[in-house]
Design a protein around this motif. Structure first.
Motif, mmCIF file in Angstrom:
data_model
loop_
_atom_site.group_PDB
_atom_site.id
_atom_site.type_symbol
_atom_site.label_atom_id
_atom_site.label_comp_id
_atom_site.label_asym_id
_atom_site.label_seq_id
_atom_site.Cartn_x
_atom_site.Cartn_y
_atom_site.Cartn_z
ATOM 1 N N TYR A 44 0.846 -1.189 0.000
ATOM 2 C CA TYR A 44 0.000 0.000 0.000
ATOM 3 C C TYR A 44 0.880 1.237 0.000
ATOM 4 C CZ TYR A 44 -3.210 -3.542 1.740
ATOM 5 O OH TYR A 44 -3.954 -4.684 1.889
ATOM 6 N N ARG A 45 0.383 2.304 -0.589
ATOM 7 C CA ARG A 45 1.126 3.562 -0.585
ATOM 8 C C ARG A 45 0.424 4.529 0.362
ATOM 9 N NH1 ARG A 45 4.992 5.485 -3.875
ATOM 10 N NH2 ARG A 45 4.618 3.828 -5.354
ATOM 11 N N PHE A 46 1.169 5.011 1.361
ATOM 12 C CA PHE A 46 0.683 5.990 2.321
ATOM 13 C C PHE A 46 1.554 7.227 2.222
ATOM 14 C CE2 PHE A 46 -0.463 1.974 4.480
ATOM 15 C CZ PHE A 46 -1.833 2.157 4.557
ATOM 16 N N ARG A 47 0.963 8.328 1.770
ATOM 17 C CA ARG A 47 1.695 9.596 1.682
ATOM 18 C C ARG A 47 3.055 9.446 0.996
ATOM 19 N NH1 ARG A 47 0.256 12.084 7.601
ATOM 20 N NH2 ARG A 47 -1.979 12.127 7.259
ATOM 21 N N GLY A 48 3.093 8.694 -0.073
ATOM 22 C CA GLY A 48 4.317 8.532 -0.850
ATOM 23 C C GLY A 48 5.239 7.432 -0.368
ATOM 24 N N GLN A 49 4.896 6.775 0.718
ATOM 25 C CA GLN A 49 5.731 5.692 1.237
ATOM 26 C C GLN A 49 5.021 4.361 1.046
ATOM 27 O OE1 GLN A 49 6.581 6.650 5.291
ATOM 28 N NE2 GLN A 49 8.004 8.275 4.748
ATOM 29 N N ILE A 50 5.780 3.336 0.713
ATOM 30 C CA ILE A 50 5.212 2.009 0.507
ATOM 31 C C ILE A 50 5.219 1.256 1.828
ATOM 32 C CG2 ILE A 50 5.506 -0.191 -0.679
ATOM 33 C CD1 ILE A 50 6.747 1.414 -2.989
ATOM 34 N N ARG A 51 4.081 0.655 2.143
ATOM 35 C CA ARG A 51 3.937 -0.123 3.378
ATOM 36 C C ARG A 51 3.311 -1.473 3.062
ATOM 37 N NH1 ARG A 51 7.337 2.689 5.269
ATOM 38 N NH2 ARG A 51 6.959 4.463 6.612
ATOM 39 N N ILE A 52 3.647 -2.465 3.860
ATOM 40 C CA ILE A 52 3.154 -3.831 3.694
ATOM 41 C C ILE A 52 2.448 -4.231 4.976
ATOM 42 C CG2 ILE A 52 3.850 -6.222 3.280
ATOM 43 C CD1 ILE A 52 6.543 -4.751 2.151
ATOM 44 N N ALA A 53 1.216 -4.681 4.856
ATOM 45 C CA ALA A 53 0.476 -5.130 6.035
ATOM 46 C C ALA A 53 1.156 -6.377 6.597
ATOM 47 C CB ALA A 53 -0.972 -5.440 5.673
ATOM 48 N N ILE A 54 1.313 -6.413 7.892
ATOM 49 C CA ILE A 54 2.014 -7.526 8.539
ATOM 50 C C ILE A 54 1.332 -8.867 8.216
ATOM 51 C CG2 ILE A 54 0.827 -7.367 10.769
ATOM 52 C CD1 ILE A 54 4.545 -7.933 10.502
ATOM 53 N N GLU A 55 0.012 -8.865 8.120
ATOM 54 C CA GLU A 55 -0.717 -10.102 7.806
ATOM 55 C C GLU A 55 -0.386 -10.574 6.389
ATOM 56 O OE1 GLU A 55 -2.171 -7.358 9.075
ATOM 57 O OE2 GLU A 55 -3.087 -7.982 10.960
ATOM 58 N N ASP A 56 -0.307 -9.642 5.431
ATOM 59 C CA ASP A 56 0.047 -9.991 4.055
ATOM 60 C C ASP A 56 1.486 -10.501 3.984
ATOM 61 O OD1 ASP A 56 -2.462 -9.204 3.171
ATOM 62 O OD2 ASP A 56 -1.797 -7.178 2.647
#
Length: 65
Positions: A44-56
């Protein structure tokens, strides 16, 4: 919202950055980026930063049988 509130809504409660995911899996950042690009790992992209859900992340890193 607290982490608990997010869990009640069905949203992931915690997200990893690419460097954190790479460290957790003992792989390079480029490997995590390739997994995202190939669709093996949802990001996912949040405010220009890429993040990965811990569950995924945990689902993508399950052991081979």
């Amino acid at each position: 919202m607290t982490r608990r509130d997010h869990a009640d809504l069905g949203r992931p409660s915690y997200y990893l950055s690419i460097p954190a995911a790479a460290g957790r899996a003992c792989v390079s950042r480029d490997t995590i980026r390739r997994m995202i690009a190939s669709g093996q790992l949802k990001a996912y992209r949040f405010r220009g930063q890429i993040r990965i859900a811990i569950e995924d992340f945990d689902n993508a890193m399950r052991p081979v049988r």
